[in-house]
Design a protein around this motif. Structure first.
Motif, mmCIF file in Angstrom:
data_model
loop_
_atom_site.group_PDB
_atom_site.id
_atom_site.type_symbol
_atom_site.label_atom_id
_atom_site.label_comp_id
_atom_site.label_asym_id
_atom_site.label_seq_id
_atom_site.Cartn_x
_atom_site.Cartn_y
_atom_site.Cartn_z
ATOM 1 N N SER A 1 0.821 -1.209 0.000
ATOM 2 C CA SER A 1 0.000 0.000 0.000
ATOM 3 C C SER A 1 0.859 1.266 0.000
ATOM 4 C CB SER A 1 -0.905 0.004 1.236
ATOM 5 O OG SER A 1 -1.406 1.295 1.493
ATOM 6 N N PRO A 2 0.603 2.212 -0.935
ATOM 7 C CA PRO A 2 1.351 3.475 -0.923
ATOM 8 C C PRO A 2 1.183 4.238 0.380
ATOM 9 C CG PRO A 2 0.094 3.241 -2.957
ATOM 10 C CD PRO A 2 -0.350 2.140 -2.048
ATOM 11 N N VAL A 3 0.002 4.152 0.982
ATOM 12 C CA VAL A 3 -0.234 4.841 2.255
ATOM 13 C C VAL A 3 0.671 4.250 3.336
ATOM 14 C CG1 VAL A 3 -1.926 5.327 4.053
ATOM 15 C CG2 VAL A 3 -2.601 5.425 1.648
ATOM 16 N N SER B 1 5.429 12.762 -11.907
ATOM 17 C CA SER B 1 5.244 11.323 -12.069
ATOM 18 C C SER B 1 5.943 10.581 -10.938
ATOM 19 C CB SER B 1 5.806 10.849 -13.416
ATOM 20 O OG SER B 1 5.092 11.437 -14.481
ATOM 21 N N ASN B 2 5.399 9.439 -10.574
ATOM 22 C CA ASN B 2 5.923 8.679 -9.442
ATOM 23 C C ASN B 2 6.972 7.672 -9.917
ATOM 24 O OD1 ASN B 2 6.304 7.661 -6.880
ATOM 25 N ND2 ASN B 2 4.471 6.383 -6.921
ATOM 26 N N ASP C 1 -0.199 3.203 -7.690
ATOM 27 C CA ASP C 1 -0.915 2.553 -6.581
ATOM 28 C C ASP C 1 -0.014 1.614 -5.779
ATOM 29 O OD1 ASP C 1 -3.238 3.864 -7.117
ATOM 30 O OD2 ASP C 1 -4.320 2.146 -7.922
ATOM 31 N N GLY C 2 1.271 1.924 -5.714
ATOM 32 C CA GLY C 2 2.209 1.110 -4.947
ATOM 33 C C GLY C 2 2.810 -0.040 -5.720
ATOM 34 N N TYR C 3 2.392 -0.257 -6.966
ATOM 35 C CA TYR C 3 2.890 -1.373 -7.761
ATOM 36 C C TYR C 3 3.751 -0.871 -8.915
ATOM 37 C CZ TYR C 3 -0.582 -4.205 -5.287
ATOM 38 O OH TYR C 3 -1.307 -4.841 -4.316
ATOM 39 N N PRO C 4 4.771 -1.641 -9.301
ATOM 40 C CA PRO C 4 5.616 -1.238 -10.428
ATOM 41 C C PRO C 4 4.857 -1.322 -11.746
ATOM 42 C CG PRO C 4 6.192 -3.455 -9.714
ATOM 43 C CD PRO C 4 5.213 -2.925 -8.706
ATOM 44 N N VAL C 5 5.230 -0.461 -12.684
ATOM 45 C CA VAL C 5 4.619 -0.443 -14.012
ATOM 46 C C VAL C 5 5.637 -0.979 -15.018
ATOM 47 C CG1 VAL C 5 3.568 0.992 -15.801
ATOM 48 C CG2 VAL C 5 3.180 1.522 -13.387
#
Length: 440
Positions: A72-74, A304-305, A325-329
């Motif tokens: 989770s990014p949070v 951008s993240n 959302d906390g996941y790699p792209v």
């Protein structure tokens, strides 16, 4: 006063005015802001520090013989904020002669919290993000930070920085009161996170996978484009004298040694400086530091993240990956990566996308149900031409693709990925691939 005398006075005044105006033009200096050209043209930019770009990818908790994990990014932002207040001291390397199996047992021991990073992080560079007190610290790189419940003492506790590939450990001290907030947030509330189970890959390595199916959103985004002029000004020593040529795929900018190619079909740019082909090896800390500063210098993050994902000191190569959302792209054309390869004195090769998502809110959103991690492992075992014993890791990521009929639209599709030989590849089964088509 006679007429001739009046004419002389008027002529004298005209000559005086003309002389004054000429002098004013010659000596006029407009008040303009100075531009520091330097090796790169400095422009307005969003600067990021090492702590902004180097982020944990996940937290894995081993408690009461169970295993819990969060992406989770949070949670990860909360973890980073608390880690920034740790104020570590007494950092020292431990003399260890562990086997791979012994290191895995040490990392996954019950009562352990693992803060995991995508690749080895230079301790020298990351120490400020940990509130490190000591200026001088050992040269060391790590891919995870551990602490163990049994090492939390009354006043002082121990943190371990581990390189799981080099099988080496650095130990640092921390006041227990500074660790207590993190311990309460994550270890004490571990059972609020998704449950994972270990699966042995071979006799020295295991991976942790989810027991249950996972529902995640798929997104459709409109995109904006970064200003190519900013890249041209940053990458060329004399931007004014750069030649531009239109080619089939887009535009090319050149001088005597540099080439910047802008591909309008993939929204990617590629830069190479042939004068920098030979390399000067920088330490991992210096390499990553200058790679972050390079992107800072031409507003290359642009909201951008992007996070640090990979570094190879031997080839002087650094990759920053887009996260969502906390996941790699992932994208097989590199549309989700910033890649830098450094040469003798400057950048040798630079590749990256020049688009960003238009807004924080997607144009369209729906949900996808992904199979459990255990099902993914079963699928990998049945794959032809794949040696399961060389499986390094699996993760959920987002597959980035363009809409087939509108290159202003991008899809982000949740997908299972596996890593083998250092490369991330999509798990090839229907539930993971989704229904959206287009350029992956």
């Amino acid at each position: 006063m006679n007429l001739e005398r009046a004419k002389s006075i008027v002529l004298f005044l005209l000559i005086a005015i003309s002389t004054y105006l000429t002098w004013s033009i010659w000596t006029y200096k407009p008040e303009l802001e100075k531009i520091d050209q330097g090796p790169f043209l400095v422009i307005d930019r969003e600067e990021k520090t090492a702590g902004d770009v180097i982020k944990p990818s996940n937290i894995l908790i081993h408690r009461n013989e169970q295993h819990y994990q969060t992406y989770s990014p949070v949670d990860l932002e909360k973890a980073s904020a608390q880690m920034n207040k740790w104020n570590l001291y007494n950092a020292k390397k431990l003399s260890t002669h562990m086997t791979k199996k012994e290191m895995n047992d040490f990392m996954h021991e019950d009562g352990t919290v693992e803060i995991i990073f995508p690749d080895d992080v230079p301790f020298q560079l990351y120490k400020n993000a940990l509130g490190m007190v000591n200026r001088e610290v050992p040269t060391f790189s790590f891919d995870r930070i551990l602490y163990k419940q049994k090492d939390i003492q009354s006043k002082e506790s121990v943190l371990y920085f581990v390189s799981s590939q080099e099988l080496s450990i650095l130990e640092a001290s921390i006041q227990t009161k500074r660790l207590s907030a993190f311990h309460t947030t994550f270890f004490q509330k571990a059972n609020t996170y998704p449950k994972y189970v270990p699966h042995p890959v071979n006799n020295q390595h295991e991976v942790f996978v989810s027991k249950d199916e996972i529902s995640l959103p798929r997104y459709k985004y409109l995109i904006d484009y970064l200003n190519i002029k900013n890249f041209k000004n940053a990458l060329f020593a004399d931007p004014v004298n750069v030649r531009r040529e239109t080619v089939v795929s887009g535009d090319e900018y050149t001088d005597s040694t540099r080439l910047l190619s802008v591909d309008k079909t993939t929204h990617m740019l590629s830069y190479i400086n042939t004068s920098q082909k030979s390399k000067t090896l920088s330490s991992s800390s210096d390499l990553l530091k200058k790679s972050i500063e390079f992107v800072n210098n031409h507003a290359g993050w642009k909201e951008s993240n992007y996070r640090f994902a990979y570094m190879d000191e031997e080839t002087q190569r650094v990759i920053f990956r887009l996260y969502h959302d906390g996941y790699p792209v992932f994208n097989h054309l590199g549309m989700s990566e910033i890649e830098e390869i450094w040469g003798k004195d400057e950048m040798y090769s630079y590749q990256r996308p020049y688009f960003t998502f238009q807004t924080a809110d997607p144009f369209e959103q729906s949900f996808v149900s992904l199979p459990s991690g255990e099902e993914v492992l079963k699928q990998l075992k049945t794959m032809r031409n794949f040696d399961y014993f060389n499986l390094e890791d699996i993760t959920i990521g987002y597959k980035l693709s363009m809409a087939p009929l509108d290159d202003n639209l991008m899809f982000l599709e949740p997908t299972w990925y596996y890593r083998s030989g250092g490369d991330w590849l999509a798990v090839p089964f229907d539930e993971a691939g989704g229904e959206m088509n287009g350029l992956e």
